[in-house]
Design a protein around this motif. Structure first.
Motif, short mmCIF file in Angstrom:
data_model
loop_
_atom_site.label_atom_id
_atom_site.label_comp_id
_atom_site.label_asym_id
_atom_site.label_seq_id
_atom_site.Cartn_x
_atom_site.Cartn_y
_atom_site.Cartn_z
N ASP A 397 0.86 -1.18 0.00
CA ASP A 397 0.00 0.00 0.00
C ASP A 397 0.90 1.23 0.00
N ALA A 398 0.65 2.11 -0.98
CA ALA A 398 1.48 3.29 -1.13
C ALA A 398 1.35 4.21 0.06
N ALA A 399 0.12 4.39 0.54
CA ALA A 399 -0.10 5.31 1.68
C ALA A 399 0.59 4.78 2.90
N ILE A 400 0.42 3.46 3.10
CA ILE A 400 1.08 2.86 4.27
C ILE A 400 2.57 2.92 4.13
N ASN A 401 3.02 2.70 2.91
CA ASN A 401 4.46 2.72 2.64
C ASN A 401 5.04 4.10 2.92
N GLN A 402 4.39 5.13 2.55
CA GLN A 402 4.91 6.49 2.76
C GLN A 402 4.98 6.83 4.24
N ASN A 403 3.90 6.52 4.94
CA ASN A 403 3.89 6.85 6.37
C ASN A 403 4.95 6.05 7.15
N LEU A 404 5.08 4.78 6.77
CA LEU A 404 6.08 3.94 7.46
C LEU A 404 7.49 4.42 7.17
N THR A 405 7.68 4.83 5.94
CA THR A 405 9.01 5.29 5.55
C THR A 405 9.36 6.56 6.29
N ILE A 406 8.39 7.47 6.38
CA ILE A 406 8.65 8.73 7.11
C ILE A 406 9.00 8.43 8.56
N SER A 407 8.26 7.50 9.16
CA SER A 407 8.51 7.15 10.57
C SER A 407 9.90 6.53 10.73
N GLN A 408 10.25 5.66 9.82
CA GLN A 408 11.56 5.02 9.92
C GLN A 408 12.69 6.02 9.69
N LEU A 409 12.48 6.93 8.71
CA LEU A 409 13.50 7.95 8.45
C LEU A 409 13.71 8.85 9.66
N GLN A 410 12.60 9.18 10.33
CA GLN A 410 12.73 10.02 11.51
C GLN A 410 13.51 9.29 12.61
N GLY A 411 13.27 7.99 12.77
CA GLY A 411 14.03 7.21 13.76
C GLY A 411 15.52 7.16 13.42
N ILE A 412 15.78 7.04 12.09
CA ILE A 412 17.19 7.01 11.67
C ILE A 412 17.86 8.33 11.96
N ILE A 413 17.13 9.45 11.66
CA ILE A 413 17.70 10.78 11.91
C ILE A 413 17.96 10.98 13.39
N ASN A 414 17.07 10.55 14.22
CA ASN A 414 17.27 10.68 15.68
C ASN A 414 18.51 9.89 16.16
N GLN A 415 18.65 8.73 15.58
CA GLN A 415 19.79 7.90 15.98
C GLN A 415 21.10 8.51 15.52
N LEU A 416 21.09 9.08 14.30
CA LEU A 416 22.32 9.70 13.77
C LEU A 416 22.68 10.96 14.55
N ASN A 417 21.71 11.61 15.07
CA ASN A 417 22.01 12.83 15.86
C ASN A 417 22.73 12.50 17.19
N LYS A 418 22.67 11.23 17.57
CA LYS A 418 23.37 10.84 18.80
C LYS A 418 24.89 10.71 18.60
N VAL A 419 25.31 10.64 17.37
CA VAL A 419 26.76 10.55 17.10
C VAL A 419 27.39 11.91 17.40
N GLN A 420 28.41 11.95 18.32
CA GLN A 420 28.98 13.20 18.81
C GLN A 420 30.12 13.68 17.93
N PRO A 421 30.27 14.99 17.84
CA PRO A 421 31.42 15.53 17.08
C PRO A 421 32.74 15.09 17.71
N GLY A 422 33.79 14.99 16.89
CA GLY A 422 35.11 14.62 17.40
C GLY A 422 35.32 13.14 17.52
N THR A 423 34.35 12.35 17.02
CA THR A 423 34.49 10.89 17.07
C THR A 423 34.76 10.37 15.67
N THR A 424 35.21 9.15 15.60
CA THR A 424 35.51 8.55 14.29
C THR A 424 34.24 8.29 13.47
N SER A 425 33.09 8.24 14.14
CA SER A 425 31.83 7.96 13.45
C SER A 425 31.13 9.22 12.97
#
Length: 445
Positions: A397-425
């Motif tokens: 389902d396209a509608a379901i697919n879009q909403n799920l993707t947005i939710s997953q992208l937001q989770g990924i962005i939140n996780q990436l924001n936890k990576v601190q400056p000055g680290t190898t990651s």
């Protein structure tokens, strides 16, 4: 009329020169007697008698010839009286000469006289008695002073007594041993007997005490040298400006202590040295122990600084991996551990504490960096897993697919924001974050 005429003066002067030698002491004695004779010659009055002439010279020159005194006394009489006293003087002089001859220290003369007319040997008996008593007296005093000495002054006085005892002992007639003048002892109650054993015992005691005095003087000299070297070493240590100079001073100090310890304990100097050695050794241990503590403290601080330098060098040019931050933290911990070993009473304790504050602060920073590195790695890894799940799961389902993707992208962005400056990651995380944010913008209306 002069009390001493020219002829008598010449006789006395000749004997004065005969009795004195060329040494300084003899010259002084000669001058004293000649001055007395000149003074007597310049005086006016009755001619000087034999007794006066004797008193003038014998106290300074006891060896002055009695025969020459008689000649001078006769020559000093007025011409009118000479005929009256000439024979008297001759007789007296002959008797004095006879007594002088029979008292010569020759057995061939004295033994026949001792058997027939022992009274003629009275001067020798008196002299022997005097020398014997003085020998015993000085030997006893020397024995007390030397064998029970409490100070160097006792040995000095004992040495003088030994010399006096030896002088009187040398004047005792060895060939006369075993002979006891009964007439003299009956008249004067002498208590001595010249036996060979007694004579040899006295000589042995004198020789033994001379040897002991010699040993004591040598021991005292060695003690004074060692104490002087010890004082010099202590002064060198106090004035030393470098560790090498301090080590050299300590070595000299130890050598002086060894010299003091080696002084023969049987001597008074050795007993004194043994008593002083304990105090000297205690002072040495205190000073050298303090120096050793300071050296140990300096070594600990130096080692800590080496570890700190290595840690600081390794921490340059970040970012570093968690393993590298962990190794740097261990270096700081090694530096801190050495500073913590510096005792409170050591001179370098304050310096160690100042460094300890700095090093613990640096260790805290490194531990924070290590935590940031490990947390950032975990956040990046989690974001990457979420990206994989996003790509793997695509709803129909396209509608379901879009909403799920947005939710997953937001989770990924939140996780990436936890990576601190000055680290190898951080760099990788920023790339993924930018891509996720762009994708999120595309999907949002």
């Amino acid at each position: 009329m002069n009390r001493l005429n020219h002829r008598a003066y010449k006789i006395l002067c000749a004997e004065v020169h005969h009795c004195t030698g060329d040494s300084q002491v003899n010259q002084v004695e000669r001058e004293i007697v000649l001055k007395r004779l000149k003074k007597l010659r310049s005086q006016l009055g009755s001619p000087a008698s034999l007794a006066e002439l004797r008193d003038t010279v014998v106290d300074v020159l006891p060896q002055f010839s009695e025969k020459e005194l008689n000649k001078a006394a006769i020559a000093n009489q007025p011409p009118g009286l000479f005929s009256k006293i000439a024979w008297t003087g001759v007789i007296l002089g002959s008797m004095a000469g006879l007594v002088w001859v029979v008292n010569l220290p020759y057995p061939m003369i004295r033994r026949p006289v001792a058997r027939t007319a022992p009274i003629l040997l009275l001067p020798s008996y008196i002299r022997m008695d005097h020398n014997y008593r003085q020998t015993i007296r000085n030997v006893e005093q020397a024995d007390q002073l030397i064998n029970n000495a409490t100070s160097a002054a006792d040995f000095s006085l004992g040495e003088d007594k030994v010399k006096l005892a030896q002088d009187h002992l040398d004047q005792l007639p060895v060939w006369f041993l075993g002979y006891e003048p009964k007439l003299y002892c009956r008249l004067f109650s002498c208590s001595w007997k010249f036996t060979l054993d007694e004579f040899e015992s006295a000589r042995t005691n004198v020789a033994r005490m001379e040897a002991k005095v010699f040993q004591e003087k040598n021991a005292q000299i060695e003690l004074e040298k060692a104490e002087s070297a010890l004082d010099q070493a202590k002064q060198q240590y106090q004035q030393a400006a470098t560790p090498t100079e301090k080590r050299n001073a300590i070595a000299s100090w130890q050598t002086a202590l060894d010299q003091i310890e080696q002084i023969p304990s049987a001597t008074l100097a050795g007993k004194t040295a043994k008593t002083k050695f304990l105090a000297y050794q205690r002072d040495f241990q205190q000073v050298v122990g303090f120096a050793a503590d300071n050296q140990r403290t300096g070594s600990l601080i130096g080692a800590a600084q080496e570890f700190a330098f290595a840690a600081a060098k390794a921490a340059q040019n970040p970012p570093h991996t968690a393993t590298e931050w962990q190794q740097i933290a261990k270096l700081w911990q090694q530096a801190i551990a050495r500073l913590e070993k510096v005792p409170l009473e050591d001179q370098g304790y304050l310096e160690a504490q100042k460094l300890l504050v700095t090093y613990e602060t640096n260790l805290g920073i490194i531990q924070t960096r290590y935590s940031a590195e490990t947390e950032s790695i975990q956040a990046l890894e989690e974001a990457q897993r979420q990206i994989q799940r996003l790509l793997a799961n695509t709803p129909t389902d396209a509608a379901i697919n879009q909403n799920l993707t947005i939710s997953q992208l937001q989770g990924i962005i939140n996780q990436l924001n936890k990576v601190q400056p000055g680290t190898t990651s951080y760099s990788k995380a920023q790339e993924l974050l930018l891509s996720a944010q762009n994708k999120l913008q595309q999907l949002q209306p």
